[in-house]
Enzyme design. Structure first.
Site, PDB file in Angstrom:
ATOM      1  CD  GLU A 108      57.927  62.986  71.909  1.00 55.58           C
ATOM      2  OE1 GLU A 108      56.736  63.298  72.082  1.00 55.58           O
ATOM      3  OE2 GLU A 108      58.326  61.809  71.930  1.00 55.58           O
ATOM      4  CD  GLU A 116      52.435  69.131  76.819  1.00 60.48           C
ATOM      5  OE1 GLU A 116      52.373  67.889  76.972  1.00 60.48           O
ATOM      6  OE2 GLU A 116      51.580  69.786  76.209  1.00 60.48           O
TER       7      GLU A 116
END
Length: 975
Positions: free
Chosen positions: A145, A70
């Protein structure tokens, strides 16, 4: 356009067309012929348009792959290759919502905007991001991330780094978060809900880049997508855009993203889980006990709504019988419920906080005995009516606290659509609501208790208990594990990690090319309204009381806020104002016991809430107006009853029921602890402001850490202090609730104001008519520079000062600087390179400025970044396009859509602070005319504030102790 069933429109076949009266929309349900993509459009006259694309993404382990993905898909794509188009959009679009969300079984990418051109830009970037992300080209995205081994030289220590890794370390630092995550794990050990979709820090480093890529290949395809559109946009034009730019290039494939049902258990499954507390904290009265029940399926529309009501009825009000029984038993000091229906198998939880493991059997027995008694003897009909009214008022009001309605409707649709059922079933709530109302008189809720709770074959009993040194033990184990890992590597393998670390740092330090930046669509200044919205306010006087009238369409609801000036309360009693706000409405009055009072409020109103707030004076440094706020709402037809109930609570509350007062104090302590964990960044920001700002120092005493310590002290010494507490609550109430202190703010339609005038005397006659002298406050402001230590694994770092005190005046240009600092400088330095989950700056009209980080692995490094912002601002450079982007992003922030009640509140807040419409217009013009030199000219102001050296850090005990020279005071936040 009149769409016809079974016709094909730009590749989409219309399957269903239905009017949804409850949300005043026409629903059009399509399926894309070429890919099988599902699409729902809710057509209406709402100008705040919403788009989302979602995927069913059931994870099979706790590595956090869905969550990391995401984050990662928003870090560059085919058409928009800049490193972070998501951040570029935050900086420079007029979005009213822009985010992404990982659920237990789905991932959603929603955006919203009132501007048509902007809306299409947002759709374009998001569709390209999810379908063509640059994760295949740049493994560094996964490293940044998600997680990676970081090693800068052969002699250094290997460490785990990554944004999601640190975010989840922060999440797992909160005991409530651990509890909620382990509830699902206990109930669903064999299906996707039994793993942690967000990622367990213990398992995140098990995720490989190959599995990460494989997850995207498996699930991020139009054939597995759910596309949602809402608002007044041209539907055919939207379909054309989605098909012609994206879906036409894909073919339908078979994707198995199905979610298996968890089989019921033979017996209640019992589990014990530990969470960390620091070495100085006690372990007694810190255990959570939770009974959890799987409740049917989310696609049972009536059950879905019924259990929302039943959970409220049993656990969410002072009259809730299960909550009352548990509190009075002394098993724990706080009781709350949770009904999670955003998954295929919804779950109801009964939770006791601040208990002990040896109370487990007593807890279990009491819950079942209480439920048995309710099912057998029946539930108070008035209690049922009150909870039904609360839910109905909420559904009809559709006020989601500033979030776009379409966003909430889109999420609600997924609660059935994701499981291959009608996406409209939970929006069409009238049939279910009417059915429930009808059956409620005939033992309906009692039967639900029997069928789904007492006779449940699918339940768990969870104990979440504290363990001293658990966090240190984990950190030690991780260091040992990494040490062994490093020792197992040869020089070539170590050089590979060093090279990968260098490549990541190089990518992070390399600015996007101008060509890539310019590929991200941008509005022009001409797309922005040059006029600040004029909030409706008319200053009147009724019955000798000042009334602020806000004439807005409210659909026959009156929003009434009563503001009592508390400047007459002596300084030593200020914390009692915060306590009073937590007690009113939860204790008995002269005429009604607290249960009856709660039922009457819920039957006749949309709620009555109490809080203490402070309004800074726009024209005076350190000037402020402290207020006790009564926030209430009801239908116009119930205004008289609303005022009667407010009067009963503010004028006739009794503070001598010591057992009840003690329960409430314990609950307040518990809820404040949850807030400290969930909003640590704002706690630190408020605390640092209290070192140099009188208004912030006051706020700390009525709602911040000062109040928390006050509440802790009252609970610990309650027996000795109970009479003192009673007398001080009476005294503070008598000072506050006087006509001379009151200003009324009312938001309603013009035609309904006469009804308000007619019933207002009912309220006024209940108030005192005494005159009290205004108090003079001396908060002895100084740089306390506290390190507030917890067992948490991350930090919340705050630094700031008041720029008015170093000779500067507020300007709208500061809001542009806030955008630049937050989403360029701090984002790159603290989040991207530092691995913190969040960071931002603030520049307030009262002069208070701050920088803050959220779930940050660093401490002094981040504070150094704050100081070095001065150099960044001094050397700031940007082209015309870049400045346009920052100005648009700033306007987007200050133009956030407001509900009718929010407009009334904001207008009242401006009035109390002395902020005029001319001030708002001047600020807007200053924003619109900001140039590079204006930004650079703010460097001396930031430098002067940073040099005052006011810092506050809330975070890991060991980390704070390691850097103790930074602090004047080290504080163990929890006992």
């Amino acid at each position: 356009m009149n769409f016809e069933i079974n016709n094909i429109y730009s590749g989409f076949k219309l399957l269903k067309k239905e009017r949804v009266e409850e949300i005043n929309s026409l629903a059009l349900i399509f399926q894309h012929e070429g890919t099988g993509a599902k699409l729902l459009k809710l057509e209406n006259d709402e100008d705040n348009k919403v788009f989302s694309i979602s995927f069913r993404t059931p994870p099979h382990d706790s590595t956090g792959v869905a969550h990391i993905l995401e984050h990662s898909v928003l870090c560059g794509s085919r058409k928009f290759p800049s490193k972070e188009p998501f951040v570029e959009l935050i900086k420079g679009s007029l979005n009213t919502f822009l985010n992404a969300m990982t659920f237990a079984d789905k991932t959603m990418y929603p955006v919203a905007s009132k501007n048509k051109k902007d809306f299409y830009n947002l759709m374009d970037v998001y569709l390209d991001a999810v379908l063509y992300p640059n994760i295949y080209k740049h493994p560094q995205i996964f490293m940044q991330e998600g997680w990676h081994h970081e090693l800068e030289d052969l002699k250094g220590e290997i460490a785990y780094k990554g944004v999601v890794y640190n975010e989840m370390k922060g999440a797992f630092s909160s005991p409530e978060s651990v509890l909620m995550r382990k509830i699902q794990e206990s109930l669903f050990p064999d299906n996707t809900y039994g793993v942690e979709s967000g990622g367990d820090p213990d398992h995140i480093p098990e995720l490989t880049y190959e599995d990460f890529i494989g997850f995207h290949k498996r699930y991020y395809h139009p054939s597995n997508s759910y596309i949602f559109l809402y608002g007044d946009g041209e539907t055919l034009e939207e379909l054309n855009f989605i098909n012609d730019n994206y879906l036409k290039d894909f073919e339908k494939i078979n994707i198995d993203s199905s979610i298996r049902l968890q089989k019921p258990f033979n017996d209640i499954l019992e589990r014990v889980v530990e969470y960390p507390v620091s070495q100085n904290e006690g372990e007694e009265d810190k255990t959570f006990l939770s009974l959890n029940f799987a409740v049917g399926k989310a696609t049972d529309r009536e059950l879905y709504l019924s259990f929302e009501i039943l959970e409220h009825l049993l656990l969410e009000t002072p009259a809730a019988p299960l909550k009352k029984a548990l509190l009075q038993s002394g098993i724990g000091k706080d009781v709350f419920g949770n009904f999670d229906n955003s998954m295929l198998q919804p779950a109801l939880s009964v939770i006791v906080k601040n208990s002990n493991e040896n109370k487990k059997e007593e807890f279990k027995k009491l819950v079942f005995n209480t439920l048995e008694e309710l099912a057998t003897k029946g539930i108070d009909k008035k209690l049922i009516e009150s909870s039904l009214n609360v839910k109905e008022f909420s559904l009809r009001e559709a006020d989601y606290g500033g979030y776009p309605k379409g966003l909430i409707y889109g999420i609600k649709c997924m609660d059935s659509w994701l499981y291959d059922e009608d996406p409209l079933m939970h929006l069409n709530y009238e049939p279910q609501l009417n059915s429930i109302k009808e059956k409620a008189e005939k033992g309906y809720f009692e039967n639900l208790i029997k069928d789904y709770l007492l006779n449940s074959k699918h339940s768990s009993l969870l104990v979440v208990k504290p363990k001293k040194g658990l966090a240190d033990e984990k950190e030690k184990n991780i260091k040992e594990e990494l040490k062994k890992y490093k020792e197992s590597l040869n020089k070539e393998e170590l050089q590979k990690i060093i090279h990968e670390t260098e490549e990541l740092i190089k990518r992070q330090n390399t600015p996007d090319s101008q060509e890539d930046i310019e590929k991200i669509p941008l509005l022009s200044i001409e797309d922005i309204s040059r006029t600040a919205e004029k909030l409706p306010i008319e200053v009147l006087e009724e019955e000798g009381i000042k009334v602020l009238k806000h004439n807005i369409f409210t659909n026959k609801i009156a929003y009434v806020n009563l503001y009592f000036n508390t400047c007459n309360v002596p300084q030593e009693l200020i914390p009692y104002i915060g306590l009073l706000s937590g007690i009113l409405g939860k204790v008995s009055s002269e005429n009604l016991d607290y249960e009856e009072l709660s039922k009457e409020v819920n039957i006749n109103t949309g709620g009555i809430y109490y809080s203490s707030t402070v309004y800074s004076d726009n024209n005076e440094i350190d000037g402020f107006k402290p207020m006790f706020k009564v926030k209430a709402k009801s239908l116009i037809s119930k205004l008289s009853k609303l005022f009667e109930l407010i009067s009963e609570q503010v004028a006739n509350s009794k503070f001598d029921d010591y057992a009840r007062i003690k329960e409430i104090i314990s609950e307040l302590k518990s809820r404040m602890e949850m807030t400290i964990f969930d909003r640590g960044h704002m706690v630190a920001a408020g605390r640092v402001a209290s070192y140099f700002s009188s208004s912030a120092a006051y706020s700390e005493r009525v709602s911040g850490i000062n109040l928390y310590h006050f509440i802790v002290e009252l609970e610990k010494n309650f027996e000795n202090k109970k009479k003192e507490i009673e007398l001080n609550l009476v005294k503070v109430s008598q000072i506050i609730f006087n006509k001379s202190n009151l200003t009324v703010s009312v938001t309603l339609e013009e035609e309904d104001y006469e009804e308000f005038k007619k019933v207002m005397p009912n309220l006024i006659k209940a108030l005192g008519d005494n005159a009290f002298d205004k108090c003079s406050y001396d908060f002895k402001l100084k740089a306390e520079n506290e390190g507030m230590m917890t067992s948490g694994k991350v930090q919340y770092n705050a630094k700031g000062y008041n720029f008015k005190k170093v000779g500067y005046c507020y300007s709208g240009t500061m809001q542009v600087l806030k955008t630049i600092i937050s989403f360029d400088y701090l984002w790159n330095k603290v989040r991207v390179k530092g691995g913190a989950y969040g960071c931002f700056g603030g520049f307030n009209r009262n002069g208070n400025m701050y920088f803050v980080s959220y779930r940050d692995p660093h401490l002094s490094n981040t504070l150094k970044v704050y100081d070095e912002s001065v150099s960044y601002i001094e050397n700031f450079t940007e082209d015309k396009r870049g400045m346009t982007k920052y100005i648009i992003g700033t306007i987007s922030d200050i133009d956030s859509p407001l509900t009718p009640s929010m407009k009334g509140e904001k207008a009242a807040a401006n009035y109390f602070s002395g902020i005029t419409h001319e001030d708002m217009q001047r600020e807007r013009e200053e924003i619109l005319h900001t140039d590079i030199e204006d930004i650079k000219n703010l460097a001396p102001m930031v430098k002067a504030c940073m040099e005052e050296k006011n810092i506050c850090v809330l975070g890991n005990e060991e980390r704070i102790k390691e850097e103790k020279e930074l602090f004047n005071n080290l504080i163990h936040l929890f006992e």
